[in-house]
Write an enzyme that holds these catalytic residues in place. Sequence first.
Site, PDB file in Angstrom:
ATOM      1  N   ASP A   1       3.530  16.309   7.368  1.00  0.00           N
ATOM      2  CA  ASP A   1       2.178  15.683   6.793  1.00  0.00           C
ATOM      3  C   ASP A   1       2.439  14.042   7.046  1.00  0.00           C
ATOM      4  O   ASP A   1       3.460  13.623   6.719  1.00  0.00           O
ATOM      5  CB  ASP A   1       2.049  15.909   5.503  1.00  0.00           C
ATOM      6  CG  ASP A   1       0.810  15.563   4.596  1.00  0.00           C
ATOM      7  OD1 ASP A   1       0.284  14.468   4.796  1.00  0.00           O
ATOM      8  OD2 ASP A   1       0.182  16.360   4.241  1.00  0.00           O
ATOM      9  N   ILE A   2       1.404  13.431   7.473  1.00  0.00           N
ATOM     10  CA  ILE A   2       1.364  12.078   7.788  1.00  0.00           C
ATOM     11  C   ILE A   2       1.469  11.225   6.673  1.00  0.00           C
ATOM     12  O   ILE A   2       2.278  10.021   6.664  1.00  0.00           O
ATOM     13  CB  ILE A   2      -0.042  11.900   8.517  1.00  0.00           C
ATOM     14  CG1 ILE A   2       0.396  10.628   9.518  1.00  0.00           C
ATOM     15  CG2 ILE A   2      -1.195  11.346   7.370  1.00  0.00           C
ATOM     16  CD1 ILE A   2      -0.732  10.340  10.550  1.00  0.00           C
TER      17      ILE A   2
ATOM     18  N   ASN B   1      -4.599  23.686  -1.469  1.00  0.00           N
ATOM     19  CA  ASN B   1      -5.836  23.154  -1.923  1.00  0.00           C
ATOM     20  C   ASN B   1      -6.991  23.940  -1.367  1.00  0.00           C
ATOM     21  O   ASN B   1      -7.156  23.957  -0.226  1.00  0.00           O
ATOM     22  CB  ASN B   1      -5.790  21.715  -1.793  1.00  0.00           C
ATOM     23  CG  ASN B   1      -4.837  20.857  -2.590  1.00  0.00           C
ATOM     24  OD1 ASN B   1      -4.339  21.273  -3.561  1.00  0.00           O
ATOM     25  ND2 ASN B   1      -4.441  19.818  -1.742  1.00  0.00           N
TER      26      ASN B   1
ATOM     27  N   GLU C   1      -8.933  18.414   1.525  1.00  0.00           N
ATOM     28  CA  GLU C   1      -9.633  17.356   2.352  1.00  0.00           C
ATOM     29  C   GLU C   1      -9.967  17.714   3.842  1.00  0.00           C
ATOM     30  O   GLU C   1     -10.889  17.157   4.595  1.00  0.00           O
ATOM     31  CB  GLU C   1      -8.733  16.201   2.446  1.00  0.00           C
ATOM     32  CG  GLU C   1      -8.715  15.286   1.025  1.00  0.00           C
ATOM     33  CD  GLU C   1      -7.684  14.149   0.865  1.00  0.00           C
ATOM     34  OE1 GLU C   1      -7.047  13.947   1.870  1.00  0.00           O
ATOM     35  OE2 GLU C   1      -7.603  13.690   0.009  1.00  0.00           O
ATOM     36  N   VAL C   2      -9.029  18.637   4.326  1.00  0.00           N
ATOM     37  CA  VAL C   2      -9.018  19.060   5.605  1.00  0.00           C
ATOM     38  C   VAL C   2      -9.427  20.705   5.793  1.00  0.00           C
ATOM     39  O   VAL C   2      -8.550  21.412   4.896  1.00  0.00           O
ATOM     40  CB  VAL C   2      -7.914  18.848   6.570  1.00  0.00           C
ATOM     41  CG1 VAL C   2      -7.904  19.195   7.957  1.00  0.00           C
ATOM     42  CG2 VAL C   2      -7.360  17.308   6.492  1.00  0.00           C
TER      43      VAL C   2
ATOM     44  N   HIS D   1      -4.541  25.467   5.313  1.00  0.00           N
ATOM     45  CA  HIS D   1      -3.095  24.893   5.415  1.00  0.00           C
ATOM     46  C   HIS D   1      -2.339  25.043   4.041  1.00  0.00           C
ATOM     47  O   HIS D   1      -3.183  24.997   3.026  1.00  0.00           O
ATOM     48  CB  HIS D   1      -3.077  23.338   6.061  1.00  0.00           C
ATOM     49  CG  HIS D   1      -3.910  22.550   5.051  1.00  0.00           C
ATOM     50  ND1 HIS D   1      -5.247  22.528   5.105  1.00  0.00           N
ATOM     51  CD2 HIS D   1      -3.503  21.667   3.967  1.00  0.00           C
ATOM     52  CE1 HIS D   1      -5.665  21.668   4.074  1.00  0.00           C
ATOM     53  NE2 HIS D   1      -4.698  21.158   3.563  1.00  0.00           N
TER      54      HIS D   1
ATOM     55  N   HIS E   1       0.934  23.597   2.080  1.00  0.00           N
ATOM     56  CA  HIS E   1       1.843  22.388   2.018  1.00  0.00           C
ATOM     57  C   HIS E   1       3.251  23.074   1.671  1.00  0.00           C
ATOM     58  O   HIS E   1       3.495  23.892   0.664  1.00  0.00           O
ATOM     59  CB  HIS E   1       1.518  21.674   0.900  1.00  0.00           C
ATOM     60  CG  HIS E   1       0.184  20.897   1.154  1.00  0.00           C
ATOM     61  ND1 HIS E   1       0.022  19.608   1.547  1.00  0.00           N
ATOM     62  CD2 HIS E   1      -1.096  21.238   1.066  1.00  0.00           C
ATOM     63  CE1 HIS E   1      -1.042  19.206   1.570  1.00  0.00           C
ATOM     64  NE2 HIS E   1      -1.931  20.237   1.300  1.00  0.00           N
TER      65      HIS E   1
HETATM   66  P1  5GP Z   1      -5.285  18.709   1.527  1.00  0.00           P
HETATM   67  O1  5GP Z   1      -5.736  17.697   0.629  1.00  0.00           O
HETATM   68  O2  5GP Z   1      -6.703  19.218   2.373  1.00  0.00           O
HETATM   69  O3  5GP Z   1      -4.729  20.037   1.014  1.00  0.00           O
HETATM   70  O4  5GP Z   1      -4.344  18.183   2.440  1.00  0.00           O
HETATM   71  C1  5GP Z   1      -4.603  17.560   3.671  1.00  0.00           C
HETATM   72  C2  5GP Z   1      -3.411  16.850   3.899  1.00  0.00           C
HETATM   73  O5  5GP Z   1      -3.370  16.601   5.545  1.00  0.00           O
HETATM   74  C3  5GP Z   1      -2.878  15.576   3.494  1.00  0.00           C
HETATM   75  O6  5GP Z   1      -1.806  15.710   2.639  1.00  0.00           O
HETATM   76  C4  5GP Z   1      -2.884  14.499   4.634  1.00  0.00           C
HETATM   77  O7  5GP Z   1      -1.799  13.577   4.363  1.00  0.00           O
HETATM   78  C5  5GP Z   1      -2.854  15.395   5.751  1.00  0.00           C
HETATM   79  N1  5GP Z   1      -3.340  14.773   7.012  1.00  0.00           N
HETATM   80  C6  5GP Z   1      -4.356  14.167   7.030  1.00  0.00           C
HETATM   81  N2  5GP Z   1      -4.607  13.843   8.399  1.00  0.00           N
HETATM   82  C7  5GP Z   1      -3.707  14.072   9.107  1.00  0.00           C
HETATM   83  C8  5GP Z   1      -3.234  13.842  10.341  1.00  0.00           C
HETATM   84  O8  5GP Z   1      -4.087  13.184  11.153  1.00  0.00           O
HETATM   85  N3  5GP Z   1      -1.900  14.366  10.587  1.00  0.00           N
HETATM   86  C9  5GP Z   1      -1.165  14.730   9.940  1.00  0.00           C
HETATM   87  N4  5GP Z   1       0.120  15.251  10.310  1.00  0.00           N
HETATM   88  N5  5GP Z   1      -1.288  15.041   8.457  1.00  0.00           N
HETATM   89  C10 5GP Z   1      -2.522  14.610   8.312  1.00  0.00           C
END
Ligand code: 5GP
Length: 143
Positions: free
Chosen positions: A36-37, A92, A100-101, A105, A107
Amino acid sequence: MRYPVRMDDTIFDKILKREIPAEIVYEDEETLAFLDIAPNNPGHTLVIPKAPSRNIFDISESSWLAVMKTVRLLAPVIREAVGAEGINIAMNNERAADQEVFHTHVHIIPRYHGDGVLSFTKKKYAEGEMATVANKIRTMVGS
Ligand code: 5GP
């Protein structure tokens, strides 16, 4: 309740297609795992299916099992690699749950005593509410 279909071409699709860089730590036929970035702690890893899905609500059973297999493989490896004292497995699903994405996925989050990352809010049920909710779930799932 109906949820919108997943958006194609999320940032994770781009990582899958190697259109943008990522620190990929594992890959097999059905899954990809990368750091995760913006980690909760170093080593925070995301495991994604290669088959398209939005989240837990539309992923196929086989795709989900493949993700779980990879999570199980990686969790102890990550714990050892970063010397974590524990690991959270988190997911999530939908915006209300902080997704958010919109490519499925999971974590894998290394944890340490007192690191202050993620904590569950421990709410109280109203009188009788717990049994009502449990009954509804049992009826709907057919058990
Ligand atoms: P969500 O909130 O959807 O469960 O988590 C999305 C995760 O993707 C976040 O923790 C965010 O830091 C990670 N993320 C977003 N954009 C990128 C990216 O371009 N590269 C990587 N490696 N992680 C990302």
